[in-house]
Scaffold this active site. Sequence first.
Site, PDB file in Angstrom:
ATOM      1  N   GLY A  20      -5.446   6.531 -16.505  1.00 55.10           N
ATOM      2  CA  GLY A  20      -4.779   7.449 -17.419  1.00 55.10           C
ATOM      3  C   GLY A  20      -3.276   7.316 -17.453  1.00 55.10           C
ATOM      4  N   ASP A  47     -11.435  -3.364  -7.704  1.00 55.33           N
ATOM      5  CA  ASP A  47     -10.220  -2.576  -7.470  1.00 55.33           C
ATOM      6  C   ASP A  47      -9.410  -2.367  -8.744  1.00 55.33           C
ATOM      7  OD1 ASP A  47      -8.221  -1.303  -5.786  1.00 55.33           O
ATOM      8  OD2 ASP A  47      -7.003  -3.074  -6.138  1.00 55.33           O
ATOM      9  N   ALA A  94      -0.215   5.153   6.541  1.00 52.95           N
ATOM     10  CA  ALA A  94       1.200   5.114   6.152  1.00 52.95           C
ATOM     11  C   ALA A  94       1.825   3.737   6.251  1.00 52.95           C
ATOM     12  CB  ALA A  94       1.996   6.098   7.008  1.00 52.95           C
ATOM     13  N   LYS A 121       3.071   2.163   0.944  1.00 55.20           N
ATOM     14  CA  LYS A 121       4.413   1.580   0.787  1.00 55.20           C
ATOM     15  C   LYS A 121       4.802   1.440  -0.674  1.00 55.20           C
ATOM     16  CE  LYS A 121       4.620  -2.825   1.570  1.00 55.20           C
ATOM     17  NZ  LYS A 121       4.608  -4.129   2.291  1.00 55.20           N
ATOM     18  N   HIS A 125      -7.108  -0.572 -13.897  1.00 54.83           N
ATOM     19  CA  HIS A 125      -5.807  -1.152 -14.191  1.00 54.83           C
ATOM     20  C   HIS A 125      -5.788  -1.892 -15.536  1.00 54.83           C
ATOM     21  CE1 HIS A 125      -5.532  -0.709  -9.767  1.00 54.83           C
ATOM     22  NE2 HIS A 125      -4.262  -0.528  -9.985  1.00 54.83           N
TER      23      HIS A 125
END
Length: 305
Positions: free
Chosen positions: A212, A296, A36, A42, A301
């Site tokens: 997506g 990543d 968290a 965040k 992306h």
Amino acid sequence: MGLGQWSCEQRAPIKNETVSEFVPETGCLSIIVLGASGDLAKKKTFPALFHLYRQGFIQSHDVHIFGYARTKISDSDLRDRIRGYVCKGCEHTHEEDVTQFLQLIKYVAGAYDTEEGFRLLDKAISEYELSKNTTEGSSRRLFYLALPPSVYPPVCKMIKSYCMNKSDLGGWTRIVVEKPFGKDLASTEELRAQIGELFDEPQIYRIDHYLGKELVQNLVITTLKIPELSFKISSKKIFSNNSLLINEQMVLRFANRFFLPLWNCDNISNIQIVFREDFGTEGRGGYFDQYGIIRDIIQNHLLQR
């Protein structure tokens, strides 16, 4: 038997399995965000939960959100950390909604591989469930792992050992794991085997918060009238010398009458994808050291656009 002939074959009867009667979900829902205090929670997880809250999918009388991480901070510290992200750019116009949403969040600090922290987490969840007069076993627990894949196995073991729903009276326990799910085929299959030993497949959700995204947005926007879309193009898309420089999200190609016949290999000589961030790793150094920013973001992306 010759061609064109039919035959009848007697097979063993289908196993008579009793279908369990549907039990409605009446218990309260606890959403537990593991990791968290991290960057993903965040910037992505808590804002997504806030938008669900604003749209009425998360009801304050029925849902509570728990944050869990190693960082030793208080409830108010976590709320202050994420306040500026849950509704970026609209904090003042939706200030009351933001404040009410943040009051749903409780924080528990603990390690990811030790019993003590997860017992504290289970205690906090159970106290909330009792406060809602929820029948034991009817409550629902959703664990969202906003964590690096390397800690999925120990965290899942702790959840299985100490934080599961106590019985089956319409309640459930489910986990959501984020990408990247491993860093190659071997590590992916190893992760799948480790988690599969602890949870049944219907309990496991593997997601990518970006994969997506453009497809879904296009499906939503194309329900509008075509004339309204004809000139819907970002000022940051630059056309020059028969080349297309894509800097941000790809515009609507198939819903736009002007660009549809032009955007093809006959009229575009090359496509350049430029990715820029105006901030540093910001606490993500350990994650990038292990998985790397290329793994990543490149395949989801950028290349999906």
